[in-house]
Design a protein around this motif. Structure first.
Motif, PDB file in Angstrom:
ATOM      1  N   GLU A 114      30.965  43.853  46.545  1.00 48.38           N
ATOM      2  CA  GLU A 114      32.162  43.672  47.367  1.00 48.38           C
ATOM      3  C   GLU A 114      31.966  42.588  48.425  1.00 48.38           C
ATOM      4  N   LYS A 115      30.730  42.235  48.726  1.00 49.03           N
ATOM      5  CA  LYS A 115      30.440  41.191  49.720  1.00 49.03           C
ATOM      6  C   LYS A 115      30.534  39.789  49.136  1.00 49.03           C
ATOM      7  N   ILE A 116      30.642  39.687  47.813  1.00 48.19           N
ATOM      8  CA  ILE A 116      30.698  38.381  47.152  1.00 48.19           C
ATOM      9  C   ILE A 116      32.050  37.739  47.429  1.00 48.19           C
ATOM     10  N   GLU A 117      32.010  36.493  47.854  1.00 52.02           N
ATOM     11  CA  GLU A 117      33.241  35.748  48.104  1.00 52.02           C
ATOM     12  C   GLU A 117      33.660  35.026  46.831  1.00 52.02           C
ATOM     13  N   HIS A 118      34.900  35.101  46.485  1.00 53.51           N
ATOM     14  CA  HIS A 118      35.558  34.547  45.303  1.00 53.51           C
ATOM     15  C   HIS A 118      35.819  35.659  44.299  1.00 53.51           C
ATOM     16  N   ASP A 119      36.818  35.432  43.516  1.00 50.24           N
ATOM     17  CA  ASP A 119      37.249  36.386  42.500  1.00 50.24           C
ATOM     18  C   ASP A 119      36.162  36.524  41.427  1.00 50.24           C
ATOM     19  N   ILE A 120      35.739  37.754  41.146  1.00 47.22           N
ATOM     20  CA  ILE A 120      34.723  37.991  40.112  1.00 47.22           C
ATOM     21  C   ILE A 120      35.405  37.983  38.751  1.00 47.22           C
ATOM     22  N   TRP A 121      34.938  37.088  37.908  1.00 42.41           N
ATOM     23  CA  TRP A 121      35.516  36.914  36.583  1.00 42.41           C
ATOM     24  C   TRP A 121      34.728  37.699  35.544  1.00 42.41           C
ATOM     25  N   GLU A 122      33.396  37.677  35.673  1.00 45.07           N
ATOM     26  CA  GLU A 122      32.525  38.395  34.747  1.00 45.07           C
ATOM     27  C   GLU A 122      31.350  38.961  35.532  1.00 45.07           C
ATOM     28  N   PHE A 123      30.898  40.164  35.151  1.00 44.68           N
ATOM     29  CA  PHE A 123      29.865  40.868  35.907  1.00 44.68           C
ATOM     30  C   PHE A 123      28.944  41.556  34.916  1.00 44.68           C
ATOM     31  N   GLN A 124      27.679  41.112  34.881  1.00 41.66           N
ATOM     32  CA  GLN A 124      26.704  41.675  33.943  1.00 41.66           C
ATOM     33  C   GLN A 124      25.488  42.189  34.705  1.00 41.66           C
ATOM     34  N   ILE A 125      25.002  43.355  34.288  1.00 37.16           N
ATOM     35  CA  ILE A 125      23.805  43.940  34.883  1.00 37.16           C
ATOM     36  C   ILE A 125      22.713  43.964  33.823  1.00 37.16           C
ATOM     37  N   PHE A 126      21.524  43.488  34.202  1.00 36.36           N
ATOM     38  CA  PHE A 126      20.358  43.485  33.328  1.00 36.36           C
ATOM     39  C   PHE A 126      19.336  44.450  33.912  1.00 36.36           C
ATOM     40  N   LYS A 127      18.908  45.425  33.116  1.00 37.70           N
ATOM     41  CA  LYS A 127      17.879  46.356  33.572  1.00 37.70           C
ATOM     42  C   LYS A 127      16.611  46.075  32.766  1.00 37.70           C
ATOM     43  N   VAL A 128      15.556  45.687  33.495  1.00 38.76           N
ATOM     44  CA  VAL A 128      14.252  45.438  32.887  1.00 38.76           C
ATOM     45  C   VAL A 128      13.275  46.377  33.573  1.00 38.76           C
ATOM     46  N   LEU A 129      12.724  47.308  32.813  1.00 35.18           N
ATOM     47  CA  LEU A 129      11.849  48.343  33.371  1.00 35.18           C
ATOM     48  C   LEU A 129      12.612  49.042  34.500  1.00 35.18           C
ATOM     49  N   ASP A 130      12.145  48.931  35.746  1.00 37.05           N
ATOM     50  CA  ASP A 130      12.838  49.555  36.877  1.00 37.05           C
ATOM     51  C   ASP A 130      13.552  48.539  37.756  1.00 37.05           C
ATOM     52  N   ASP A 131      13.662  47.297  37.283  1.00 38.45           N
ATOM     53  CA  ASP A 131      14.302  46.236  38.058  1.00 38.45           C
ATOM     54  C   ASP A 131      15.701  45.962  37.524  1.00 38.45           C
ATOM     55  N   TYR A 132      16.596  45.610  38.446  1.00 40.51           N
ATOM     56  CA  TYR A 132      17.979  45.309  38.093  1.00 40.51           C
ATOM     57  C   TYR A 132      18.321  43.896  38.553  1.00 40.51           C
TER      58      TYR A 132
END
Length: 176
Positions: A114-132
């Motif tokens: 929500e703190k990101i400025e500008h309209d979010i067009w695409e949002f992807q989350i990558f989980k590697v081991l315990d890191d995001y």
């Protein structure tokens, strides 16, 4: 003469401190395999803690889980001349298209977006081991900025690692 020696000693100490900070701030955080949306070119890129990046040799991607946010997850609004985002509804799908149940970490990732400025067009989350990690594509006129973040679980915030243009992340690996 003594003042001159003290000044020289002071300058040397400052140089040593600054160089040690610079060396520490250049830790390798993640290696990415990116594909350019326009040219289709594949690049292997190393991202460092000081925000810099450099092309690197080919590497094998680690196994990771990829989650894609539904386009209705965020709604944007204007406040004080800035385009901001609000989590509308957390709808996340895995790479097979199955809806993923959100947990405290996923909720924290969305809330920090929500703190990101500008309209979010695409949002992807990558989980590697315990890191995001999160790739956010923004809707900014005729440009396609793609910001790559690491999610700090302890601080519950997205930390910008690097800014790209027109890319998809197709692989990644953590430093050994």
């Amino acid at each position: 003469m003594k003042k001159k020696l003290n000044l020289i000693f002071f300058v040397v100490v400052i140089i040593i401190i600054l160089s040690s900070l610079y060396i520490r701030s250049k830790d390798l955080l993640v290696n990415l395999i990116t594909k350019n949306d326009i040219s289709g070119e594949i690049e292997y890129v190393s991202i460092y803690s000081n925000g810099s990046s450099k092309e690197t040799d080919m590497f094998k991607s680690e196994d990771f889980k990829l989650y894609n946010a539904d386009s209705t997850s965020f709604s944007s609004y204007i406040s004080n001349g800035k385009v901001l985002n609000k989590v509308h509804k957390i709808i996340l799908k895995d790479s097979l298209g199955n809806v993923v149940n959100n947990d405290e970490i996923i909720t924290g990732i969305f809330q920090s977006a929500e703190k990101i400025e500008h309209d979010i067009w695409e949002f992807q989350i990558f989980k590697v081991l315990d890191d995001y990690f999160v790739l956010v594509k923004l809707n900014v006129n005729w440009q396609s900025p793609c910001n790559f973040y690491e999610y700090d679980i302890a601080d519950k915030e997205l930390k910008l690692l690097h800014k790209f243009q027109d890319i998809n992340v197709i692989g990644l690996s953590l430093p050994n």
